[in-house]
Design an enzyme around this catalytic site. Structure first.
Site, PDB file in Angstrom:
ATOM      1  N   ASP A 114      33.027  44.815  44.295  1.00  0.00           N
ATOM      2  CA  ASP A 114      34.443  44.612  44.508  1.00  0.00           C
ATOM      3  C   ASP A 114      35.068  46.002  44.690  1.00  0.00           C
ATOM      4  O   ASP A 114      34.479  47.011  44.282  1.00  0.00           O
ATOM      5  CB  ASP A 114      35.039  43.887  43.301  1.00  0.00           C
ATOM      6  CG  ASP A 114      36.535  43.705  43.406  1.00  0.00           C
ATOM      7  OD1 ASP A 114      36.999  43.244  44.460  1.00  0.00           O
ATOM      8  OD2 ASP A 114      37.239  44.026  42.432  1.00  0.00           O
ATOM      9  N   ASP A 132      39.024  46.859  44.503  1.00  0.00           N
ATOM     10  CA  ASP A 132      40.217  47.169  43.716  1.00  0.00           C
ATOM     11  C   ASP A 132      39.957  47.025  42.218  1.00  0.00           C
ATOM     12  O   ASP A 132      39.416  46.012  41.765  1.00  0.00           O
ATOM     13  CB  ASP A 132      41.368  46.253  44.138  1.00  0.00           C
ATOM     14  CG  ASP A 132      41.733  46.463  45.600  1.00  0.00           C
ATOM     15  OD1 ASP A 132      41.852  47.628  46.005  1.00  0.00           O
ATOM     16  OD2 ASP A 132      41.881  45.467  46.330  1.00  0.00           O
ATOM     17  N   ASP A 163      35.735  43.598  38.458  1.00  0.00           N
ATOM     18  CA  ASP A 163      36.617  43.659  37.289  1.00  0.00           C
ATOM     19  C   ASP A 163      37.325  42.347  37.001  1.00  0.00           C
ATOM     20  O   ASP A 163      37.933  42.198  35.941  1.00  0.00           O
ATOM     21  CB  ASP A 163      37.714  44.704  37.541  1.00  0.00           C
ATOM     22  CG  ASP A 163      38.729  44.208  38.566  1.00  0.00           C
ATOM     23  OD1 ASP A 163      39.896  43.959  38.200  1.00  0.00           O
ATOM     24  OD2 ASP A 163      38.348  44.043  39.738  1.00  0.00           O
TER      25      ASP A 163
END
Length: 217
Positions: free
Chosen positions: A7, A9, A179
């Site tokens: 991922d 961001d 996250d």
């Protein structure tokens, strides 16, 4: 060679590039600052809470791309990279990418943030490929609409399978770093799911399933 998926961001970056792009547009007075900032913050909270309507958000987020031509957009993005992205690139994230590359792994970013914003970031991070939400382009101009499946939640799985169908790679011994609990559909698909500075929901899920939890901050 394993497929190492990341991922973007709040995983490889110490912030959210989509939200940062909105803030940048406000600062450069490309959009109405007060109105846009309220909406930008609203959608970002929805995302963090897991309740984002991706099509409603993309209708908002892609609209500014229709206001400028390609040359203007590219100039703006270069400024955006220097002012907003370079300061949030995490040294430990660069080290993680370097370690996977040294092992011969194929590095793939998969992100809900649109490809206009994230394509140059992926190039800066030195990954092999990126799958992102694709803005529709007709005759060289952004239309403000999305092309194909948005790369969000289960859509990341859909887009990854589409990508795998035309590539020599597989999910055998694959990795995915994220996250966000929004990425649980893909985390549960790979061989090695790793939570990176996770939100509360993902952290609880990772602990319950004995997934590694990594701190890149």
């Amino acid at each position: 060679m394993s497929l190492a998926i990341f991922d973007l961001d709040n995983t490889l970056l110490g912030g959210d590039s989509d939200h940062a792009w909105g803030e940048f547009l406000c600062e450069k007075e490309i959009v109405d600052s007060d109105e846009y900032r309220r909406a930008n913050d609203y959608f970002y909270e929805q995302y963090k809470n897991g309740g984002l309507d991706i099509y409603e958000f993309l209708d908002f987020a892609l609209r500014p791309l229709t206001k400028l031509d390609t040359t203007q957009l590219n100039t703006l993005h270069q400024q955006f990279m220097a002012e907003k992205i370079e300061p949030i690139i995490l040294p430990k994230a660069l080290e993680l990418l370097k370690n996977h590359k040294a092992r011969g792994d194929y590095l793939l970013i998969i992100t809900a943030t649109n490809h206009f914003v994230t394509g140059p970031i992926a190039k800066r991070l030195g990954v092999d490929a990126i799958i992102a939400t694709d803005p529709e382009v007709i005759d060289g101009q952004y239309t403000g609409k999305v092309a194909g499946t948005p790369c969000f939640q289960a859509g990341k799985v859909t887009r990854l399978h589409e990508w795998l169908s035309t590539s020599p790679h597989s999910l055998d011994n694959s990795y995915f770093y994220s996250d966000s609990h929004n990425d649980l559909p893909l985390l549960e698909l790979v061989t090695n799911p790793i939570a990176v500075n996770p939100d509360e929901i993902l952290e609880a899920h990772a602990n319950e399933h004995l997934w590694p939890v990594l701190d890149l901050r």
